[in-house]
Motif scaffolding. Structure first.
Motif, PDB file in Angstrom:
ATOM      1  N   ALA A  94       0.826  -1.211   0.000  1.00 47.49           N
ATOM      2  CA  ALA A  94       0.000   0.000   0.000  1.00 47.49           C
ATOM      3  C   ALA A  94       0.859   1.260   0.000  1.00 47.49           C
ATOM      4  O   ALA A  94       0.583   2.221  -0.737  1.00 47.49           O
ATOM      5  CB  ALA A  94      -0.925  -0.010   1.213  1.00 47.49           C
ATOM      6  N   LEU A  95       1.910   1.274   0.808  1.00 45.20           N
ATOM      7  CA  LEU A  95       2.770   2.454   0.887  1.00 45.20           C
ATOM      8  C   LEU A  95       3.551   2.691  -0.403  1.00 45.20           C
ATOM      9  O   LEU A  95       3.606   3.811  -0.916  1.00 45.20           O
ATOM     10  CB  LEU A  95       3.738   2.302   2.059  1.00 45.20           C
ATOM     11  N   LEU A 121      -0.567   7.370   5.843  1.00 45.54           N
ATOM     12  CA  LEU A 121      -0.844   7.051   4.436  1.00 45.54           C
ATOM     13  C   LEU A 121      -2.275   7.413   4.074  1.00 45.54           C
ATOM     14  O   LEU A 121      -2.545   7.993   3.008  1.00 45.54           O
ATOM     15  CB  LEU A 121      -0.599   5.558   4.196  1.00 45.54           C
ATOM     16  N   ILE A 122      -3.207   7.077   4.938  1.00 50.50           N
ATOM     17  CA  ILE A 122      -4.621   7.376   4.671  1.00 50.50           C
ATOM     18  C   ILE A 122      -4.844   8.882   4.555  1.00 50.50           C
ATOM     19  O   ILE A 122      -5.473   9.373   3.604  1.00 50.50           O
ATOM     20  CB  ILE A 122      -5.506   6.783   5.787  1.00 50.50           C
ATOM     21  N   ILE A 123      -4.323   9.627   5.540  1.00 47.68           N
ATOM     22  CA  ILE A 123      -4.493  11.081   5.529  1.00 47.68           C
ATOM     23  C   ILE A 123      -3.864  11.685   4.284  1.00 47.68           C
ATOM     24  O   ILE A 123      -4.431  12.579   3.641  1.00 47.68           O
ATOM     25  CB  ILE A 123      -3.880  11.686   6.806  1.00 47.68           C
ATOM     26  N   SER A 124      -2.689  11.185   3.928  1.00 54.80           N
ATOM     27  CA  SER A 124      -1.995  11.673   2.734  1.00 54.80           C
ATOM     28  C   SER A 124      -2.844  11.509   1.489  1.00 54.80           C
ATOM     29  O   SER A 124      -3.025  12.458   0.702  1.00 54.80           O
ATOM     30  CB  SER A 124      -0.667  10.912   2.566  1.00 54.80           C
ATOM     31  N   ALA A 141      -7.788   7.363  -8.221  1.00 53.33           N
ATOM     32  CA  ALA A 141      -6.677   6.463  -7.913  1.00 53.33           C
ATOM     33  C   ALA A 141      -6.202   6.653  -6.481  1.00 53.33           C
ATOM     34  O   ALA A 141      -5.935   5.682  -5.751  1.00 53.33           O
ATOM     35  CB  ALA A 141      -5.529   6.697  -8.896  1.00 53.33           C
ATOM     36  N   PHE A 142      -6.103   7.904  -6.033  1.00 55.21           N
ATOM     37  CA  PHE A 142      -5.664   8.166  -4.661  1.00 55.21           C
ATOM     38  C   PHE A 142      -6.764   7.844  -3.648  1.00 55.21           C
ATOM     39  O   PHE A 142      -6.473   7.449  -2.515  1.00 55.21           O
ATOM     40  CB  PHE A 142      -5.216   9.619  -4.530  1.00 55.21           C
ATOM     41  N   VAL A 147      -8.583   3.950   0.692  1.00 56.05           N
ATOM     42  CA  VAL A 147      -9.409   2.830   1.174  1.00 56.05           C
ATOM     43  C   VAL A 147      -8.537   1.618   1.488  1.00 56.05           C
ATOM     44  O   VAL A 147      -8.714   0.955   2.517  1.00 56.05           O
ATOM     45  CB  VAL A 147     -10.482   2.469   0.113  1.00 56.05           C
ATOM     46  N   LEU A 148      -7.569   1.335   0.605  1.00 57.50           N
ATOM     47  CA  LEU A 148      -6.643   0.234   0.860  1.00 57.50           C
ATOM     48  C   LEU A 148      -5.887   0.459   2.165  1.00 57.50           C
ATOM     49  O   LEU A 148      -5.693  -0.473   2.959  1.00 57.50           O
ATOM     50  CB  LEU A 148      -5.667   0.099  -0.306  1.00 57.50           C
ATOM     51  N   GLY A 149      -5.471   1.707   2.414  1.00 60.97           N
ATOM     52  CA  GLY A 149      -4.779   2.016   3.663  1.00 60.97           C
ATOM     53  C   GLY A 149      -5.646   1.738   4.884  1.00 60.97           C
ATOM     54  O   GLY A 149      -5.161   1.214   5.891  1.00 60.97           O
TER      55      GLY A 149
END
Length: 400
Positions: free
Chosen positions: A35-36, A99-102, A179-180, A185-187
């Motif tokens: 994910a990252l 990662l989610i916030i980003s 895409a982001f 969601v994946l994060g």
């Protein structure tokens, strides 16, 4: 309920308390790595869309690759310094939450500064995770170190080679913001998995920035870090702008571009497997082969970029070399400092991420001044000089 606790010991890298952690915990870290790294490389296939939407040049849009690399270079050592006493599962929860916030910030950004703020947060997460997360497989499963390491690094490899085609496919179908959003969601799913599956993981006692001088005094590390700077800078000076090049010079549009970059990613998976075989026999050969594949494929593409068949061959060969790159360099760095893996990892992450950011920045400056083909010329030069440096200075050494 059985408690799976991974302890650190002063005399060995891993000391097992009670029973090994379940394989699902190792797999969750591998998915976190995927994910990252996917989020880090998503913009490569989306730069033209981002630039058009925000009304900026593609060179300025390339900052979304540059910024995370520079920040990750700093956050690697900050993580092992500031989080020395924290349970590693808590550290991973925080890093994946960033990662989610980003991704949310990037997906909703209407100004460049908001976009770059989101990428700063990603850089913090990437630097910290590469330093701590990728070393946890052997600690969770000391009874199967090789398999655990392979699972974690498979996430890194898949994210590296598939992040660009995945972003291109999603961006072409639904727009770059989607895409982001999918990445966010994946994060979320990864954070939930880590909370449910990870056991308690105490920090290693023999780690931290205090070990840095000892690692830097190792001649093999010194030679390798120069090679990392040259090869990573060259790779990302060219790779960051592969989509504009294929659009403008090769005349490849969205649908065909997605398939071509998917081929790049699939070739990278084979490169990962091939390099794993090579480093077990001759790590010098593995790194040299990687540099030659990358440099020669860039030259082939920039010299014959208007011929479709040659473009396909060049891009797929480039992907093969790119898949080999992280395994070759990491194997060499870790073999040079086997007793100080966490510090060696932080050093490699810092130099590598800084070189990635510098490469993207230099490539952006080049294309703004001299056109998109100049990024590939610059990249090929950096990679091939790195290969020449290894040829002259790298001792013939096998990874034991």
């Amino acid at each position: 309920m059985t408690q799976h606790v991974v302890e650190a010991d002063s005399s060995t890298p891993v000391a097992l308390h009670e029973t090994p952690a379940p394989w699902s915990a190792v797999a969750a870290i591998g998915v976190g790595a995927f994910a990252l790294v996917t989020a880090e490389f998503l913009p490569v296939g989306l730069l033209p869309q981002i630039a058009n939407d925000l009304a900026i040049s593609e060179g300025r849009a390339g900052l979304v690759i540059t910024i995370p690399g520079i920040v990750a270079a700093c956050s690697a050592f900050l993580t092992i310094s500031l989080a020395r006493t924290f349970d590693r599962r808590y550290v991973l929860w925080v890093l994946l939450s960033l990662l989610i916030i980003s991704n949310v910030l990037v997906a909703t950004a209407t100004e460049l500064y908001v976009l770059l703020l989101g990428r700063v947060l990603l850089g913090i997460a990437v630097g910290g995770f590469w330093t701590i997360g990728v070393a946890l497989g052997p600690r969770l499963r000391p009874d199967a170190v090789g398999r655990a390491t392979s699972i974690v690094f498979s996430g890194v490899t898949l994210g590296t080679v598939l992040g660009v085609p995945a972003g291109t496919l999603l961006g072409g179908a639904f727009g770059w913001r989607a895409a982001f959003a999918v990445s966010a969601v994946l994060g979320c799913l990864v954070v939930i998995a880590l909370m449910l599956l990870l056991p308690r993981i105490r920090p290693e006692q023999l780690s931290g920035a205090s070990q840095l001088p000892a690692v830097l005094r190792i001649p093999k590390v010194q030679v390798g870090l120069v090679a990392v700077v040259l090869i990573f800078t060259g790779q990302f000076a060219a790779y960051t702008y592969i989509t504009p090049y294929l659009n403008q010079i090769s005349g490849i549009e969205s649908a065909q571009l997605s398939l071509l970059l998917l081929g790049y990613g699939v070739a990278g998976i084979f490169g990962n497997v091939l390099c794993g075989w090579c480093v077990e026999r001759d790590v010098r050969l593995a790194v040299l082969s990687t540099a030659l594949l990358l440099g020669c494929s860039m030259l082939l593409l920039v010299c014959t970029g208007e011929h479709p068949l040659v473009v396909i061959i060049a891009v797929v060969t480039w992907g093969l070399g790119f898949g080999m790159l992280p395994i070759a360099i990491q194997s060499w760095i870790f073999s040079a400092a086997p007793e100080r893996l966490e510090t060696a990892a932080a050093l490699f992450v810092s130099i590598g991420q800084l070189a990635m950011g510098a490469g993207a920045l230099l490539g952006g400056i080049a294309i703004d001044q001299y056109g998109v083909a100049s990024a590939l010329w610059l990249g090929a030069a950096g990679v091939l000089v790195g290969g020449a440096w290894i040829w002259m200075r790298f001792p013939l050494t096998r990874v034991e």
